[in-house]
Design an enzyme around this catalytic site. Sequence first.
Site, mmCIF file in Angstrom:
data_model
loop_
_atom_site.group_PDB
_atom_site.id
_atom_site.type_symbol
_atom_site.label_atom_id
_atom_site.label_comp_id
_atom_site.label_asym_id
_atom_site.label_seq_id
_atom_site.Cartn_x
_atom_site.Cartn_y
_atom_site.Cartn_z
ATOM 1 C CG ASP A 93 -2.125 0.866 1.055
ATOM 2 O OD1 ASP A 93 -2.150 1.642 0.080
ATOM 3 O OD2 ASP A 93 -3.035 0.797 1.895
ATOM 4 C CG ASP A 301 -5.773 -4.834 1.830
ATOM 5 O OD1 ASP A 301 -5.524 -4.354 2.953
ATOM 6 O OD2 ASP A 301 -6.169 -4.127 0.875
ATOM 7 C CB CYS A 339 -12.158 -24.430 10.304
ATOM 8 S SG CYS A 339 -10.660 -23.590 9.800
ATOM 9 C CB CYS A 341 -7.076 -23.724 9.881
ATOM 10 S SG CYS A 341 -7.437 -23.556 11.643
ATOM 11 C CB CYS A 344 -9.931 -26.069 13.236
ATOM 12 S SG CYS A 344 -10.541 -24.421 13.603
ATOM 13 C CG HIS A 370 -9.842 -20.250 13.086
ATOM 14 N ND1 HIS A 370 -10.462 -21.308 12.461
ATOM 15 C CD2 HIS A 370 -10.796 -19.313 13.296
ATOM 16 C CE1 HIS A 370 -11.750 -21.030 12.321
ATOM 17 N NE2 HIS A 370 -11.980 -19.827 12.811
HETATM 18 ZN ZN LIG Z 1 -9.686 -23.190 11.821
#
Ligand SMILES: [Zn+2]
Length: 411
Positions: A93, A301, A339, A341, A344, A370
């Site tokens: 940016d 973003d 999820c 990830c 998780c 997460h």
């Molecule tokens: Zn997660």
Amino acid sequence: MSFSFDIKHAESNSLARVGTINTPHGPIQTPAFIPVGTKATVKSVLPESMKDLGSQALLSNAYHLYLQPGSDVLDEAGGLAKFMNWPGPTFTDSGGFQVLSLGVGFKKVLAMDAQTFRRDDVIAGNKDRLAHVDDEGVTFKSHLDGSMHRFTPEVSMQVQHQIGADIMFAFDECTTLHNTRPYQELAMDRTYAWAIRCLDEHKRLTEARVGKPYQALFGVIQGAQYEDLRKKAATDLGSLESNGQSFDGFGIGGALDKGQLGTIVSWVNEILPEDKPRHLLGIGAPEDLFVGVENGCDTFDCVLASRIARTSAVYTMEGRFNLSNSRFKRDFTPIDSECDCYTCTHYTRAYMHHVFRGKEIISATLATIHNERFIVRLVDQMRQALLDGNFAEMKADFLGRYAHRSGQSRD
Ligand SMILES: [Zn+2]
């Protein structure tokens, strides 16, 4: 030149499209969410983890990197990606938003009642201001050590070329919803004049810095909540060419009233050249991402996913909630059972509750992984739904569940 944008699919009933942005550091499949690593790091998370959770690119900030460690250091290191050990594409940016938001006191303004404002100079008392804008650029005081600095369009381009991101943004004046209409007009004229100077300096630097990977430059569309100003900015910057150089893509920035987000974005995207990518600056709440995608934005973003994670707030299909809440003390289920990830699949809400309560550093790492995965994956799912022809169903299904439950458990 190794920057291009290929559109694979465009919806017939909306502005949404699916494509690929090709950069010297690799491709970005769009629509895509780009996580923010303001100071060349996504706070508390390794680049490998960002890659594993599906992040295709990272966005850093020229203002912060200019102040510390200095853009010349990044140049010497071989550019932003190499410096921070990130193997993929990067964005920076321009610094305009940070210079002005830190200088004008954005947070103070947002806490105040807009109806009481009559003049632009009430946005921050003069003595409190860290930044002063004139037609040539912005003079500002470092929030780190109080030293004085000056950004002009040329300086912003020099700083961003030294930082070396694949995609840069033109230096613009970012206004707030509280500025008056005459001030918005003035700021927009200034942003247009600065856009020409950015293009000229960008061209000069691209030619001078022989052997460096091509850096793409995106123009920034301002105009606040005004239809005529937004359309004029999109028309003027969309077709702008200076010395044979035009923008490689566009950012949509500035004051975006949440309730009007889709309307404002569609005014702009109906005008901007179809064959160039469009980035919606600073937007990342799940419901806003749907609005951005269906109104023709390709990348997004937002610092929110990581910022709220550090305060124990997480996005889930059950809405957003705080893991530090005592109801999670003996909850041995994942943060979000849907999820995939790292957090998780390896940890429970009870463990997360424990590390947040104990102020353990790992709490930030696991919660950030997460939240970033949740948002990156959501936009990935939108992209797949566009390709599969079921975007409307996917949106209705997600928002039906997410918004319904968010309403009950929002912090
Ligand atoms: Zn997660």
